[in-house]
Design a protein around this motif. Structure first.
Motif, PDB file in Angstrom:
ATOM      1  N   TRP A  10       0.818  -1.213   0.000  1.00 52.08           N
ATOM      2  CA  TRP A  10       0.000   0.000   0.000  1.00 52.08           C
ATOM      3  C   TRP A  10       0.850   1.262   0.000  1.00 52.08           C
ATOM      4  O   TRP A  10       0.604   2.188  -0.783  1.00 52.08           O
ATOM      5  N   LYS A  11       1.871   1.308   0.869  1.00 56.78           N
ATOM      6  CA  LYS A  11       2.695   2.506   0.985  1.00 56.78           C
ATOM      7  C   LYS A  11       3.490   2.763  -0.298  1.00 56.78           C
ATOM      8  O   LYS A  11       3.585   3.897  -0.766  1.00 56.78           O
TER       9      LYS A  11
ATOM     10  N   ASN B  58       1.072   3.425  -3.356  1.00 54.16           N
ATOM     11  CA  ASN B  58       0.325   4.671  -3.244  1.00 54.16           C
ATOM     12  C   ASN B  58       1.220   5.891  -3.376  1.00 54.16           C
ATOM     13  O   ASN B  58       0.772   7.011  -3.136  1.00 54.16           O
ATOM     14  N   SER B  59       2.484   5.685  -3.749  1.00 51.45           N
ATOM     15  CA  SER B  59       3.434   6.795  -3.780  1.00 51.45           C
ATOM     16  C   SER B  59       3.883   7.111  -5.197  1.00 51.45           C
ATOM     17  O   SER B  59       5.035   7.425  -5.439  1.00 51.45           O
TER      18      SER B  59
ATOM     19  N   GLU C  28       6.183   9.412   4.131  1.00 47.03           N
ATOM     20  CA  GLU C  28       5.848   8.517   3.023  1.00 47.03           C
ATOM     21  C   GLU C  28       7.012   8.284   2.062  1.00 47.03           C
ATOM     22  O   GLU C  28       7.216   7.177   1.580  1.00 47.03           O
TER      23      GLU C  28
ATOM     24  N   SER D 219       2.741   1.193  -8.428  1.00 49.39           N
ATOM     25  CA  SER D 219       3.194   2.577  -8.465  1.00 49.39           C
ATOM     26  C   SER D 219       3.557   3.001  -9.887  1.00 49.39           C
ATOM     27  O   SER D 219       3.200   4.100 -10.336  1.00 49.39           O
TER      28      SER D 219
ATOM     29  N   PHE E 285      -5.396   4.290  -5.870  1.00 42.92           N
ATOM     30  CA  PHE E 285      -6.252   3.532  -4.969  1.00 42.92           C
ATOM     31  C   PHE E 285      -7.544   4.302  -4.682  1.00 42.92           C
ATOM     32  O   PHE E 285      -7.480   5.468  -4.284  1.00 42.92           O
TER      33      PHE E 285
ATOM     34  N   ARG F 269     -10.844   5.464  -2.548  1.00 39.98           N
ATOM     35  CA  ARG F 269     -10.899   5.800  -1.131  1.00 39.98           C
ATOM     36  C   ARG F 269     -11.220   4.582  -0.274  1.00 39.98           C
ATOM     37  O   ARG F 269     -10.658   4.410   0.817  1.00 39.98           O
TER      38      ARG F 269
ATOM     39  N   ASN G 188      -8.085   2.605   0.175  1.00 46.80           N
ATOM     40  CA  ASN G 188      -7.189   3.295   1.097  1.00 46.80           C
ATOM     41  C   ASN G 188      -7.639   3.127   2.536  1.00 46.80           C
ATOM     42  O   ASN G 188      -6.830   2.880   3.432  1.00 46.80           O
ATOM     43  N   ASN G 189      -8.938   3.264   2.764  1.00 47.77           N
ATOM     44  CA  ASN G 189      -9.464   3.101   4.122  1.00 47.77           C
ATOM     45  C   ASN G 189      -9.277   1.670   4.627  1.00 47.77           C
ATOM     46  O   ASN G 189      -8.969   1.445   5.798  1.00 47.77           O
TER      47      ASN G 189
ATOM     48  N   GLY H 212      -5.651   1.171   5.313  1.00 48.67           N
ATOM     49  CA  GLY H 212      -5.322   1.964   6.494  1.00 48.67           C
ATOM     50  C   GLY H 212      -5.700   1.250   7.780  1.00 48.67           C
ATOM     51  O   GLY H 212      -4.931   1.225   8.746  1.00 48.67           O
TER      52      GLY H 212
END
Length: 304
Positions: A49-50, A53-54, A118, A180, A186, A188, A191-192, A195
């Motif tokens: 995810w990290k 998502n970058s 991040e 990436s 992603f 919402r 992402n949630n 998270g």
């Protein structure tokens, strides 16, 4: 204050994990389950995810990855030289060598997230994606070479295949990089979801590590454990610092690299030592001393 704000929370959670085990609120079964959840599900999901998502951040630092790889290979070679010179028994050699260069990914990610944000997470994730396969191969080579077990060629190949292809952290990093680069954004809801999944990752990992720390065997393995800690927390950071300068690594990648080089040894050395009949008491002792002394090395890294 940056040292206090960054390192103290980590060791509070480590002590919490140790206290929960001593008071029998947690037990060995819980710690094993928690470790599996973190290793196979939550931490790979966090890396995916990290990193995925970058897409808007800068690319990876080749110099950082080269410095990490070369530093690990050099310290690995020095550990073998020490094993040979000190005539260390083969039963201890695999555990000792691992303790000199393997790193605790969970503690590293926690510090990078708290200090570098991040972009630091992205660089750290890509770095470990390159270094973990190498480290696994080096560790398995030494353990098999010094093992008393009569492993045939097929069994050796299976261990190597697992080291290279089935590591969930590597898979999470690679999948994140691909996402990436694809430009995928992603939604919402995703992402949630990630998270929520990853919010428990590092606390659970640190509590699990704290629960497995033990002073068992330190009295019998003080010298070897101290030498391993010296290689891991002094020699590796110095070598890494020099290589980062040689490759002109600066900014966030440089800071990420210094945190990486100063991390304590990985708790995974105990598991691999047990699988290949190496000294688990030495592994446990090396993990404990390395974790305690890493307060100093990590403090220096944060000051830099």
């Amino acid at each position: 204050m940056i040292i206090l704000d960054t390192i103290l929370p980590l060791f509070v959670l480590l002590l919490l994990g140790c206290g929960l085990r001593l008071t029998q609120i947690t037990n060995e079964s819980f710690l094993k389950t928690a470790d599996k959840l973190v290793y196979y599900i939550f931490f790979p999901a966090m890396l995916f995810w990290k990193i995925g998502n970058s897409s808007g951040s800068t690319g990876f630092s080749l110099g950082l990855c080269l410095a990490g790889i070369l530093a690990v290979v050099l310290v690995f070679s020095l550990s073998l030289a020490f094993i040979h010179k000190s005539q260390m028994p083969g039963f201890q050699a695999g555990s000792f060598s691992q303790a000199c260069y393997r790193f605790n990914t969970y503690i590293g990610m926690a510090i990078v997230m708290n200090t570098l944000g991040e972009e630091g997470v992205r660089h750290f994730g890509i770095l470990v994606g390159f270094v973990i396969p190498l480290i696994n191969v080096l560790a398995v080579c030494v353990l098999i070479w010094h093992s008393d077990q009569n492993l045939n060629t097929k069994q050796k190949l299976i261990f190597f295949a697992r080291a290279l292809l089935s590591n969930p952290l590597i898979l999470g990093c690679v999948a994140g990089i691909l996402v990436s680069k694809s430009g995928f954004v992603f939604p919402r809801a995703m992402n949630n979801t990630f998270g929520l999944m990853t919010s428990i990752t590092l606390p659970l990992a640190l509590i699990s590590i704290g629960g497995t720390l033990s002073f068992k065997g330190i009295a019998f393995h003080t010298r070897a454990s101290l030498v391993a800690a010296c290689f891991k927390l002094l020699v590796l950071p110095v070598v890494g610092f020099i290589l980062l300068k040689i490759f002109c690594v600066t900014g966030i990648p440089f800071k990420t690299g210094m945190i990486f080089f100063c991390l304590p040894t990985s708790t995974a050395i105990y598991i691999l030592s047990a699988q290949l009949n190496s000294d688990t008491e030495l592994a446990s002792s090396a993990i404990m001393l390395s974790t305690l002394f890493s307060v100093v090395s990590l403090s220096v890294a944060l000051l830099l």
